[in-house]
Design an enzyme around this catalytic site. Sequence first.
Site, short mmCIF file in Angstrom:
data_model
loop_
_atom_site.label_atom_id
_atom_site.label_comp_id
_atom_site.label_asym_id
_atom_site.label_seq_id
_atom_site.Cartn_x
_atom_site.Cartn_y
_atom_site.Cartn_z
N LYS A 197 31.43 37.69 37.42
CA LYS A 197 31.39 38.23 38.79
C LYS A 197 29.97 38.37 39.32
O LYS A 197 29.00 38.36 38.58
CB LYS A 197 32.16 39.56 38.84
N ARG A 229 39.89 40.79 31.21
CA ARG A 229 40.34 39.60 31.95
C ARG A 229 39.15 38.66 32.07
O ARG A 229 38.18 38.98 32.76
CB ARG A 229 40.83 40.04 33.33
N1 HH2 Z 1 39.63 39.92 39.50
C1 HH2 Z 1 39.99 38.82 40.18
C2 HH2 Z 1 41.33 38.53 40.40
N2 HH2 Z 1 42.31 39.32 39.92
N3 HH2 Z 1 42.97 41.24 38.72
C3 HH2 Z 1 42.65 42.36 38.05
N4 HH2 Z 1 43.61 43.17 37.58
N5 HH2 Z 1 41.34 42.71 37.83
C4 HH2 Z 1 40.31 41.95 38.28
O1 HH2 Z 1 39.13 42.34 38.06
C5 HH2 Z 1 40.61 40.76 39.00
C6 HH2 Z 1 41.98 40.44 39.22
C7 HH2 Z 1 38.93 37.91 40.72
O2 HH2 Z 1 38.55 36.93 39.83
P1 HH2 Z 1 39.09 35.41 39.83
O3 HH2 Z 1 40.57 35.35 39.64
O4 HH2 Z 1 38.32 34.67 38.82
O5 HH2 Z 1 38.68 34.82 41.23
P2 HH2 Z 1 39.48 34.57 42.56
O6 HH2 Z 1 39.98 35.89 43.06
O7 HH2 Z 1 38.47 33.94 43.48
O8 HH2 Z 1 40.65 33.66 42.25
#
Ligand code: HH2
Length: 269
Positions: free
Chosen positions: A208, A242
């Site tokens: 992040k 995660r």
């Molecule tokens: N972070 C993201 C998405 N979903 N869910 C939970 N429970 N906690 C988190 O910290 C979290 C989440 C964001 O990361 P990512 O899926 O890699 O990116 P994007 O939202 O651009 O798909």
Amino acid sequence: MGVLNVTPDSFSDGGRFSDPAAARDRARALIEAGADLVDLGGESTRPGAAPVSVEEELRRVLPVLEQGPMFGGSDSVTISIDTSRATVAEAALAAGARVVNDITALRGDERMVEVVRAAGAGLVLMHMQGAPRTMQQNPVYRDVVAEVHAFLAERIDHAITHGIPRERIAVDPGIGFGKTVTHNLALLAGLETFQDLGCPVLVGTSRKSFIGKVLDREVDQRVWGTAATVAWAVMHGARIVRVHDVREMSDVVRMTERIASGRHGRTKS
Ligand code: HH2
């Protein structure tokens, strides 16, 4: 928990696993690398992301789930569906997912709580200030740890009142969701505070932007910064992390847990 984004625009892996076969291969790789959970998401929630339609979200995630035993049929791996829409959660649970990861903590769709309850699914309740499109514009807290703690406590009560047993709930302080670098660091520093909520704590720091800002690193150069946050989170009570880099972070978790278990065997010299 390994991240599997079937989106064209996720911040670190957008566009790589949009094709169902590529997504299946990715899921297998995550599981082989040590993931116990695979978090499947069809909508990017990165800061500034525009929402997609329910139909589009379904079109992205269902073909992946419908590919067979790797998704839901196997007892060794659990699929969570990263969505805040009840229709998507319902279809994904019917297709084999067993957990709903709702970044709105049941505030995004009033039908969600009933969908989770009826399916007997697990539920992740995450804190977010604002909505993805605007959440990073000017997040303000008086005391970020206390406010996130109070929010999660209230959301747990809401879920339990609506028939979801506490044993099925995990909580997540929502790193990067309506938070400055200082807020994210404070939440990690105060992570043990969330232990008294009585639910497993999930932490999502992987790659992040706060890591990029602290270390001055682009998104593909944040694995070591992520490793530091994962070790810290595990030492301070996180039960689920995660991450995108499952093989690397699985080693970090296993090594950290081994050190933590050694704390009790210390003798005075
Ligand atoms: N972070 C993201 C998405 N979903 N869910 C939970 N429970 N906690 C988190 O910290 C979290 C989440 C964001 O990361 P990512 O899926 O890699 O990116 P994007 O939202 O651009 O798909």
